[in-house]
Write a protein that holds these residues in place. Structure first.
Motif, mmCIF file in Angstrom:
data_model
loop_
_atom_site.group_PDB
_atom_site.id
_atom_site.type_symbol
_atom_site.label_atom_id
_atom_site.label_comp_id
_atom_site.label_asym_id
_atom_site.label_seq_id
_atom_site.Cartn_x
_atom_site.Cartn_y
_atom_site.Cartn_z
ATOM 1 N N ASP A 157 10.914 66.149 4.994
ATOM 2 C CA ASP A 157 10.712 66.544 3.599
ATOM 3 C C ASP A 157 11.863 66.096 2.709
ATOM 4 N N ASP A 158 12.905 65.543 3.324
ATOM 5 C CA ASP A 158 14.124 65.222 2.563
ATOM 6 C C ASP A 158 13.841 64.180 1.490
ATOM 7 N N ILE A 159 14.570 64.324 0.395
ATOM 8 C CA ILE A 159 14.349 63.435 -0.744
ATOM 9 C C ILE A 159 15.657 63.257 -1.506
ATOM 10 N N THR A 160 15.811 62.101 -2.133
ATOM 11 C CA THR A 160 16.979 61.865 -2.990
ATOM 12 C C THR A 160 16.539 61.930 -4.444
ATOM 13 N N LEU A 161 17.118 62.868 -5.192
ATOM 14 C CA LEU A 161 16.818 63.019 -6.614
ATOM 15 C C LEU A 161 18.129 63.091 -7.384
ATOM 16 N N PHE A 162 18.218 62.394 -8.488
ATOM 17 C CA PHE A 162 19.437 62.380 -9.311
ATOM 18 C C PHE A 162 20.650 61.993 -8.470
ATOM 19 N N GLY A 163 20.400 61.139 -7.477
ATOM 20 C CA GLY A 163 21.504 60.692 -6.629
ATOM 21 C C GLY A 163 21.928 61.701 -5.575
ATOM 22 N N LEU A 164 21.212 62.829 -5.488
ATOM 23 C CA LEU A 164 21.595 63.873 -4.541
ATOM 24 C C LEU A 164 20.616 63.939 -3.374
ATOM 25 N N ARG A 165 21.157 64.091 -2.172
ATOM 26 C CA ARG A 165 20.318 64.207 -0.988
ATOM 27 C C ARG A 165 19.924 65.677 -0.795
ATOM 28 N N ILE A 166 18.618 65.907 -0.782
ATOM 29 C CA ILE A 166 18.092 67.265 -0.706
ATOM 30 C C ILE A 166 17.318 67.421 0.597
ATOM 31 N N CYS A 167 17.609 68.474 1.341
ATOM 32 C CA CYS A 167 16.950 68.744 2.625
ATOM 33 C C CYS A 167 16.277 70.109 2.549
ATOM 34 N N PRO A 168 15.060 70.164 1.983
ATOM 35 C CA PRO A 168 14.455 71.465 1.667
ATOM 36 C C PRO A 168 14.267 72.373 2.884
ATOM 37 N N ASP A 169 13.840 71.820 4.013
ATOM 38 C CA ASP A 169 13.568 72.702 5.156
ATOM 39 C C ASP A 169 14.854 73.222 5.794
ATOM 40 N N LEU A 170 15.843 72.344 5.949
ATOM 41 C CA LEU A 170 17.129 72.807 6.501
ATOM 42 C C LEU A 170 17.705 73.904 5.610
ATOM 43 N N ASP A 171 17.605 73.697 4.289
ATOM 44 C CA ASP A 171 18.185 74.679 3.365
ATOM 45 C C ASP A 171 17.414 75.994 3.376
ATOM 46 N N THR A 172 16.094 75.920 3.503
ATOM 47 C CA THR A 172 15.307 77.160 3.551
ATOM 48 C C THR A 172 15.697 77.994 4.762
ATOM 49 N N VAL A 173 15.880 77.333 5.904
ATOM 50 C CA VAL A 173 16.305 78.063 7.107
ATOM 51 C C VAL A 173 17.713 78.631 6.903
ATOM 52 N N MET A 174 18.607 77.801 6.381
ATOM 53 C CA MET A 174 20.004 78.216 6.191
ATOM 54 C C MET A 174 20.125 79.378 5.202
ATOM 55 N N TYR A 175 19.450 79.259 4.071
ATOM 56 C CA TYR A 175 19.523 80.328 3.063
ATOM 57 C C TYR A 175 18.832 81.604 3.554
ATOM 58 N N THR A 176 17.688 81.470 4.202
ATOM 59 C CA THR A 176 16.954 82.668 4.643
ATOM 60 C C THR A 176 17.770 83.445 5.669
ATOM 61 N N LEU A 177 18.293 82.728 6.664
ATOM 62 C CA LEU A 177 19.045 83.420 7.713
ATOM 63 C C LEU A 177 20.430 83.823 7.224
ATOM 64 N N GLY A 178 20.933 83.121 6.213
ATOM 65 C CA GLY A 178 22.271 83.419 5.701
ATOM 66 C C GLY A 178 22.268 84.441 4.567
ATOM 67 N N GLY A 179 21.073 84.904 4.190
ATOM 68 C CA GLY A 179 20.997 85.945 3.163
ATOM 69 C C GLY A 179 21.064 85.434 1.732
#
Ligand code: GDP
Ligand code: CA
Length: 319
Positions: free
Chosen positions: A36-58
């Motif tokens: 699902d990763d995508i580069t927008l505005f020059g930034l690398r975005i990893c939506p699934d990794l971040d969803t797991v990280m944010y959900t488990l990290g509170g």
């Protein structure tokens, strides 16, 4: 106990939170989808990794299921004021910091696995979060509209178009040349249990399995493999997974998804109580199957699902 969980975004993250509550002593390794990763505005975005990280990290926006809690969108508004596209991808200010750190580290030469570990040092998700691959894999969806038949990035299909037109084909671009990320094969080989969370079977789990060597590793591991259906009562929960299932010719039913994964991969499968009629069909195919409540209303419900999966696994010998 060492548990390996291949994971997409929301469905996986909510399940993982329940798993951690159910077996806090377990050593959980998550193999995250990066298709699902995508580069927008020059930034690398990893939506699934971040969803797991944010959900488990509170840090997750709880109701929404993705993105940061207490988020603001000032930067996005300013970009829109400049007429800079795209405006359809929600990029919050807090979230942006994650992508800035990630992009900086990637540009400095760190592989995604090390970047992810660095981000997790802040969030302490309580699991080892490994990208499925350090190589770039991007899921594209073939559609047909006024512009003719063409492939668009999965995020454009999913977020911009809300999967409103048929997906004719789903292609994990780059997957054929990708290699499993560091530690991924070892984790699968030495696992005591593999759990397939209720993630999208095509663009989450399917993409992970498309990395050469990963499907074979999940099939070859001596650990039992038990999955939980993302399809409840004949439809994806809060989702549009039926669109991408149709692209690969699989019905949106709990039984069809189990048969799609197949008995080579799956030893056990949990379906929701409302799909109890799937139990004999799935069992017939050589996959142990039970019907239990599969709606992740809260952490307790997710934990109960994790316990049901552990319970089913405990009675299985890997075939
Ligand atoms: P995404 O990458 O954010 O789309 O997340 P995943 O691929 O991990 O999970 C998406 C899937 O989760 C959808 O297809 C839903 O059917 C499934 N899902 C979401 N909530 C629930 C739930 O409460 N129970 C079950 N069984 N599945 C769910
Ligand atoms: Ca996803």
């Amino acid at each position: 106990m060492r548990i390996v969980v291949p994971a997409g975004g929301i469905g996986a993250a909510r399940f993982l939170r329940g798993l951690r509550a159910a077996v806090p002593e377990a050593e959980v390794t998550v193999v995250g989808n990066t298709g699902d990763d995508i580069t927008l505005f020059g930034l690398r975005i990893c939506p699934d990794l971040d969803t797991v990280m944010y959900t488990l990290g509170g840090g997750i926006a709880e109701e929404q299921g993705w993105g940061r809690a207490e988020e603001t969108f000032v930067v996005q508004e300013e970009l829109t004021a400049y007429g800079v596209e795209p405006a359809w991808f929600g990029l919050g200010d807090r979230d942006l910091a994650t992508h800035v750190v990630r992009t900086q580290m990637l540009d400095a030469g760190y592989p995604l696995s090390e970047v992810t570990a660095a981000l997790c040092a802040r969030w302490e998700p309580g699991v080892r979060l490994l990208p499925m691959s350090d190589d770039r894999v991007e899921t594209h969806v073939v559609i047909e509209d006024a512009g003719g038949r063409r492939a668009i990035h999965f995020q454009e299909y999913w977020v911009r178009h809300r999967a409103s037109m048929p997906a004719l084909e789903v292609v994990a671009v780059g997957a054929d040349r990708s290699r499993p990320g560091p530690g991924v094969l070892d984790a699968i080989e030495s696992a005591d249990l593999v759990l397939l969370p209720p993630s999208n079977p095509v663009v989450s789990i399917g993409t992970i399995l498309s990395v050469p060597g990963l499907r074979a590793a999940f099939e070859a591991t001596s650990a039992p493999v038990v999955g939980l259906s993302p399809i409840v009562d004949g439809a994806p929960v809060r989702g549009m997974a039926d669109q991408v299932l149709a692209a690969i010719g699989v019905d949106a039913s709990a039984a069809a998804v189990a048969l799609h994964y197949g008995p080579q991969l799956l030893d056990g499968w949990l379906v929701d109580r409302s799909d109890a009629d799937a139990v004999p069909v799935v069992s017939e195919a050589g996959i142990a199957c039970r019907a239990v409540p599969l709606l992740m209303r809260d952490i307790d419900a997710s934990a109960a699902m994790a316990r049901a999966a552990l319970d089913l696994a405990a009675g299985l010998v890997r075939s």
